[in-house]
Design an enzyme around this catalytic site. Structure first.
Site, PDB file in Angstrom:
ATOM      1  N   TRP A  99       0.836  -1.210   0.000  1.00 30.91           N
ATOM      2  CA  TRP A  99       0.000   0.000   0.000  1.00 30.91           C
ATOM      3  C   TRP A  99       0.862   1.249   0.000  1.00 30.91           C
ATOM      4  O   TRP A  99       0.520   2.251  -0.644  1.00 30.91           O
ATOM      5  CB  TRP A  99      -0.964  -0.032   1.192  1.00 30.91           C
ATOM      6  CG  TRP A  99      -1.735  -1.313   1.219  1.00 30.91           C
ATOM      7  CD1 TRP A  99      -1.692  -2.297   2.166  1.00 30.91           C
ATOM      8  CD2 TRP A  99      -2.656  -1.782   0.212  1.00 30.91           C
ATOM      9  NE1 TRP A  99      -2.513  -3.332   1.822  1.00 30.91           N
ATOM     10  CE2 TRP A  99      -3.116  -3.046   0.634  1.00 30.91           C
ATOM     11  CE3 TRP A  99      -3.125  -1.258  -0.993  1.00 30.91           C
ATOM     12  CZ2 TRP A  99      -4.034  -3.795  -0.118  1.00 30.91           C
ATOM     13  CZ3 TRP A  99      -4.030  -1.996  -1.738  1.00 30.91           C
ATOM     14  CH2 TRP A  99      -4.478  -3.242  -1.297  1.00 30.91           C
ATOM     15  N   ASP A 166      -1.236   6.929   6.525  1.00 32.21           N
ATOM     16  CA  ASP A 166      -2.280   5.966   6.186  1.00 32.21           C
ATOM     17  C   ASP A 166      -2.424   5.051   7.394  1.00 32.21           C
ATOM     18  O   ASP A 166      -1.557   4.214   7.661  1.00 32.21           O
ATOM     19  CB  ASP A 166      -1.872   5.177   4.938  1.00 32.21           C
ATOM     20  CG  ASP A 166      -2.867   4.076   4.580  1.00 32.21           C
ATOM     21  OD1 ASP A 166      -3.852   3.888   5.322  1.00 32.21           O
ATOM     22  OD2 ASP A 166      -2.657   3.396   3.555  1.00 32.21           O
ATOM     23  N   LYS A 190     -11.570  -1.915   9.065  1.00 37.41           N
ATOM     24  CA  LYS A 190     -10.722  -2.663   9.993  1.00 37.41           C
ATOM     25  C   LYS A 190     -11.170  -2.389  11.436  1.00 37.41           C
ATOM     26  O   LYS A 190     -11.824  -3.205  12.050  1.00 37.41           O
ATOM     27  CB  LYS A 190      -9.255  -2.252   9.832  1.00 37.41           C
ATOM     28  CG  LYS A 190      -8.703  -2.338   8.418  1.00 37.41           C
ATOM     29  CD  LYS A 190      -8.534  -3.753   7.944  1.00 37.41           C
ATOM     30  CE  LYS A 190      -7.625  -3.864   6.728  1.00 37.41           C
ATOM     31  NZ  LYS A 190      -8.082  -3.112   5.538  1.00 37.41           N
TER      32      LYS A 190
END
Length: 355
Positions: A99, A166, A190
């Site tokens: 990511w 992030d 999440k």
């Protein structure tokens, strides 16, 4: 048989969050209408948004001068929205996984974006250290938790420039010094809510400085000015986020989440280190508390599939490791109980005893 949800995402949510959201889906606030079908401009929905924003600011101790947004597109959209708004001359990125690498790729579309360090050569098995952040960078971007590889940055690095983080897979699991960031973003599937909404925390006085025309939907100012209501927001995911934020506060806040995360991780990592069948995949000092990755020791490699079947039969759900790492991944987000961690360990011990 009780099941334990170790999926990496979308992932486990507190049962009461699921139940309370389900009730509102059937009948929102006694209106006779479903949460799925009400207008986002209905008088009963604005308080949902307002309370969610207030709880985020409270739980993370967000200083004055920051706005909280609820947008769509996931963290992947933020990979391009961040540099579009914040990259003026140069951006610096720490490459700690898939990511982070994707975020860097998108930043290069807007200007100079440099990789200050990477652990790619070691399949991202550690967090790089002793790197130099360019002092002329507009920001330093970090991915605080790496779901695929099981590494985590649990304290803000010392940086001569503002941070952008992030935090998609570890937000609300620990305290954060928000004042060090120009922007924090997190896909919600999440620790916060069902998939479909992204939380962004932006520093207001850093907006509007980019030397480019920003498309309306990509301009954070658009959404700050309209209170996340410029276009139809994802109403149900925002409501589920609100229920989760209420649950976090009631459960003791991020400090309690941090404590429980450490306890769960200690339970599972201790067994990985003790059990002759298994081994961890990353350096101990960089082990994630959210995504616990492990594989079979080489001499027991043929037992990977049998253990997966054994664990699945005993209610362990979603422990298959990402294809980039293999083996197993026990994702232990805020809603995972200590009981779940202990059940996985009992499973590992039982399997070892049979071999």
């Amino acid at each position: 048989m009780k099941k334990y949800n170790f999926n990496a995402g979308p992932s486990i949510l507190p049962r009461e969050v699921i139940e309370n959201t389900a009730k509102q889906i059937l009948d929102f606030n006694g209106s006779g209408l479903s949460l799925m079908e009400i207008s986002h401009r209905a008088k009963d929905f604005q308080p949902v948004l307002d309370e969610a924003v207030a709880l985020i600011k409270e739980l993370l101790n967000v200083p004055e001068g920051y706005s909280v947004l609820f947008l769509g597109g996931g963290a992947s959209l933020q990979f391009t929205q961040v540099p579009c708004n914040f990259l003026i001359k140069k951006a610096a990125y720490l490459n700690t996984g898939v990511w982070a690498k994707k975020a860097l790729k998108e930043a290069k579309l807007y200007g100079e974006a440099v990789e200050v360090a990477s652990s790619a050569d070691a399949n991202y098995t550690f967090i790089p250290k002793d790197y130099v952040i360019p002092t002329d960078a507009d920001y330093f971007h970090i991915t605080t938790n790496n779901t695929i590889y099981g590494t985590e940055i649990r304290r803000e690095p010392d940086s001569p420039v503002p941070l952008i983080g992030d935090m998609s897979s570890d937000i609300f699991s620990r305290s954060v010094d928000v004042s060090k960031y120009d922007c924090i973003y997190a896909g919600a599937q999440k620790n916060l809510a069902m998939a479909g909404v992204t939380v962004i925390i932006v520093k207001d006085d850093k907006l509007g400085r980019a030397p480019r025309e920003i498309p309306t939907m990509l301009d954070y100012r658009t959404h700050v000015e309209k209170g996340s209501m410029f276009n139809t927001p994802p109403v149900v995911p925002i409501y589920s986020a609100l229920e989760t934020l209420r649950w976090i506060k009631k459960s003791g806040g991020v400090e309690a989440m941090d404590k429980k995360a450490k306890q769960r991780a200690e339970i599972i990592y201790s067994e990985i280190d003790r059990n002759k069948l298994f081994k961890g995949t990353v350096r101990e000092e960089d082990r994630s508390l959210m995504n616990i990755c492990f594989v079979m020791n080489e001499e027991y490699a043929e037992l990977e599939k049998p253990f997966m079947e054994f664990a699945t039969e005993r209610g362990m759900v979603g422990i298959k490791g990402h294809r980039s790492v293999g083996g197993f991944r026990a994702s232990c987000y805020n809603a995972m109980s200590l009981e779940g961690a202990e059940a996985l360990v009992a499973c590992m011990k039982e399997f070892e005893a049979k071999k």
